[in-house]
Design an enzyme around this catalytic site. Structure first.
Site, mmCIF file in Angstrom:
data_model
loop_
_atom_site.group_PDB
_atom_site.id
_atom_site.type_symbol
_atom_site.label_atom_id
_atom_site.label_comp_id
_atom_site.label_asym_id
_atom_site.label_seq_id
_atom_site.Cartn_x
_atom_site.Cartn_y
_atom_site.Cartn_z
ATOM 1 N N SER A 94 -14.030 41.200 73.583
ATOM 2 C CA SER A 94 -15.301 40.707 74.100
ATOM 3 C C SER A 94 -16.194 40.204 72.975
ATOM 4 O O SER A 94 -15.867 39.243 72.299
ATOM 5 C CB SER A 94 -15.978 41.811 74.917
ATOM 6 N N ASP A 251 -20.591 35.075 75.783
ATOM 7 C CA ASP A 251 -19.963 35.784 74.679
ATOM 8 C C ASP A 251 -18.537 35.240 74.524
ATOM 9 O O ASP A 251 -18.094 34.403 75.320
ATOM 10 C CB ASP A 251 -20.008 37.298 74.899
ATOM 11 N N ASP A 253 -15.478 36.023 75.219
ATOM 12 C CA ASP A 253 -14.508 36.005 76.318
ATOM 13 C C ASP A 253 -15.143 35.567 77.629
ATOM 14 O O ASP A 253 -14.524 35.651 78.686
ATOM 15 C CB ASP A 253 -13.809 37.358 76.473
ATOM 16 N N ASP A 255 -17.387 36.613 79.698
ATOM 17 C CA ASP A 255 -17.721 37.434 80.866
ATOM 18 C C ASP A 255 -19.202 37.819 80.877
ATOM 19 O O ASP A 255 -19.716 38.282 81.890
ATOM 20 C CB ASP A 255 -16.823 38.672 80.972
ATOM 21 N N ARG A 256 -19.901 37.630 79.761
ATOM 22 C CA ARG A 256 -21.333 37.884 79.715
ATOM 23 C C ARG A 256 -22.105 36.565 79.610
ATOM 24 O O ARG A 256 -21.576 35.565 79.151
ATOM 25 C CB ARG A 256 -21.697 38.767 78.512
ATOM 26 N N GLU A 352 -25.484 44.595 85.196
ATOM 27 C CA GLU A 352 -25.901 45.620 84.247
ATOM 28 C C GLU A 352 -26.733 44.962 83.157
ATOM 29 O O GLU A 352 -26.573 43.771 82.874
ATOM 30 C CB GLU A 352 -24.709 46.367 83.653
ATOM 31 N N LYS A 366 -17.850 41.450 85.792
ATOM 32 C CA LYS A 366 -18.855 40.499 85.327
ATOM 33 C C LYS A 366 -18.186 39.168 85.012
ATOM 34 O O LYS A 366 -17.050 39.127 84.552
ATOM 35 C CB LYS A 366 -19.600 41.057 84.117
#
Length: 543
Positions: A94, A251, A253, A255-256, A352, A366
């Site tokens: 990540s 980010d 990867d 996912d954020r 989150e 996410k």
């Protein structure tokens, strides 16, 4: 990554894959037909680790969907549900530093593994440590009849599904807003480009120096957009040069999601995860109301982790949808979504505070790609009414009550020191379960204590916590009489003691500065009195 059993390397990957595959063979019916889906990011060794994992499964006659190129992590949980796989594996660390890598496992329900699967897999790994010769046969994966590259198929399907969630394609086409995007040297560029395309948005301005995957992350100290301005400096420079007013960042990867917007005074405002959660929560609620004008919210749910803002709970009270809190981490929100869907409920949003957002339930984790598209469409929609993201956020807080947060962390490399800090809080008066009762010599009193390491909760019958307990993680939440809630917890992946605080005010309380002053005073006192940074040699975030 490095040699030895405590780091990521070929041997540890092989041992992990052998244990996981043996476990799946023993517990999943028709494993060989269902198969597993495997992906990887752009870090050093990620493709190698993915190929080793695939070799283990094909050697055991298990069908393998191995992506031929780097992908966003959300493609794995999405792919599990599309192909009805037995499990999914993503090789990624990540947003961690460049020397790290990781091995993320999803169950056949499309969510990350939780207990008892995690403990059982761990047991199987330890029982299958000796490498089998076939586990190293990476070259044979691609010639195997069991191998399939799912990339084109998933691209078509994922973005077809994403297109169905676009609410105002004509508004998007005509917006005057210019978006700047950075994948932070990660995998996101190709995928966010596709997301903008299906949303009918004009192409974004790319931060060229961070456009392509680079495992060295040369332009950022930490490849984590959650760090704020230090990670977004280059994006701000590019946006200013191109008269762009909104920055979207993934980010490595993807996912954020992080987001920043240029204010009228020329300064840039970087939204916190909780603020983006409020904006996206409102947007997903708006979307649902537009798409289901005659349907009430009684079967609709939104979720957030226990350390995130309670803004969704405040929205739920006024709007009539259901809100639930889970433990920290999307593995809990993903699995809870599965349970709710089985019961005929609909989860339209989960988030989150660590800039993780699940918009809808096509991906039970996410997803920074879909969240980025929704933030862009929300921005375009607001622009038609003369609103900015900041102004919309102010309107949300004015309607549902101000929720003022302050989150950060201190670094501690000594596990024994961390244990001492938390045990002191549990034995504050010299005996078990005697936690602190106030701060600043009694100025602010504590009315609630929940310890999800031991299972203690003084607000519940028999002092027993309702949420699941994890003895391997430190986590204590204090609720004060003035409605400040602050949680102290350790990180699962980094040497940090994190703190999350929020002061919730009723809608009629509009003096934000008083709230901020109170929050600052209380958080500072908690850090000094409870964590004792000087005594324990804790390193502040700014260092």
């Amino acid at each position: 990554m490095g040699p030895g059993y405590s780091q990521m390397n070929d041997l540890v990957i092989v041992q992990t894959g052998q244990g996981l595959s043996k476990y799946l063979i023993d517990v999943v019916l028709n494993l060989t037909v269902k198969g597993v889906i495997i992906g990887y990011d752009g870090r050093h060794c990620s493709k190698r680790f993915a190929e080793l994992t695939a070799a283990i499964f094909t050697a055991k006659s298990v069908k393998v969907y191995l992506f031929s190129k780097v992908i966003p992590t959300p493609f794995i949980p999405y792919g599990i549900l599309k192909y009805k796989c037995a499990a999914g594996i993503m090789i990624t660390a990540s947003h961690n530093p460049k020397d790290d890598n990781g091995y993320k496992v999803y169950w056949e329900n499309g969510a990350q593994i939780i207990s008892p699967q995690d403990k059982k897999i761990q047991k199987y790994i330890l029982e299958n440590l000796k490498p089998v010769e076939s586990s190293w046969n990476v070259t044979e994966v691609y010639s195997s009849s069991l191998y399939k590259d799912p990339w084109s198929d998933i691209m078509k399907s994922y973005f077809h599904d994403l297109r169905q969630t676009v609410l105002y394609p004509e508004v998007n086409r005509n917006t005057i807003l210019k978006f700047t995007y950075t994948p932070m040297h990660g995998v996101g560029y190709e995928y966010m480009s596709a997301a903008f395309n299906v949303a009918n948005l004009k192409p974004f301005i790319i931060v060229e120096q961070q456009k392509l995957p680079d495992p060295e992350f040369p332009t950022v100290t930490f490849p984590n957009p959650e760090e704020g301005k230090s990670a977004l400096n280059l994006s701000i420079k590019v946006a200013n040069e191109n008269s762009s007013s909104v920055i979207i960042a993934n980010d490595p990867d993807a996912d954020r999601l992080a987001c920043a917007t240029k204010m009228k005074n020329g300064e840039w405002y970087i939204f916190s995860g909780n603020e983006l959660g409020a904006l996206l929560g409102w947007w997903m609620m708006h979307m649902y109301q537009v798409q289901h004008p005659d349907t009430d919210f009684s079967h609709v749910y939104m979720l957030a982790s226990t350390v995130s803002s309670k803004i969704l709970a405040s929205m739920a009270k006024q709007e009539g949808f259901n809100f639930e809190e889970t433990l920290t981490g999307f593995k809990w929100m993903g699995n809870r979504t599965v349970e709710l869907k089985k019961a005929g409920k609909e989860v339209i949003f989960a988030y989150e505070e660590a800039i993780g957002f699940m918009c809808g339930s096509n991906v039970l984790d996410k997803d920074g790609i879909s969240a980025g598209m929704h933030v862009a469409e929300l921005s375009a929609y607001l622009e038609t009414m003369g609103f900015t993201l900041c102004e919309k956020l102010d309107e949300i807080y004015a309607q549902y009550g101000h929720h003022i947060s302050k989150n950060s962390y201190l670094i501690c490399h000594e596990s024994d020191t961390i244990k001492i800090i938390f045990e002191r809080l549990r034995n504050y008066a010299g005996k078990p379960n005697t936690y602190p009762r106030s701060i600043l010599d009694g100025k602010y009193s504590i009315v609630g204590v929940r310890d999800l390491t031991t299972g203690y909760d003084n607000t519940k019958p028999e002092n027993k916590a309702v949420l699941p307990v994890s003895k391997s993680n430190q986590m204590i939440t204090f609720t004060f009489k003035n409605d400040l809630v602050i949680t102290l917890r350790t990180s699962g992946t980094e040497p940090k003691i994190k703190y999350y605080s929020e002061l919730c005010a009723p809608p009629e309380e509009q003096n934000i500065q008083i709230l901020r002053n109170t929050l600052d005073e209380m958080v500072s006192a908690v850090v000094v009195e409870f964590l004792q940074p000087k005594v324990n040699g804790l390193i502040p975030r700014t260092s």
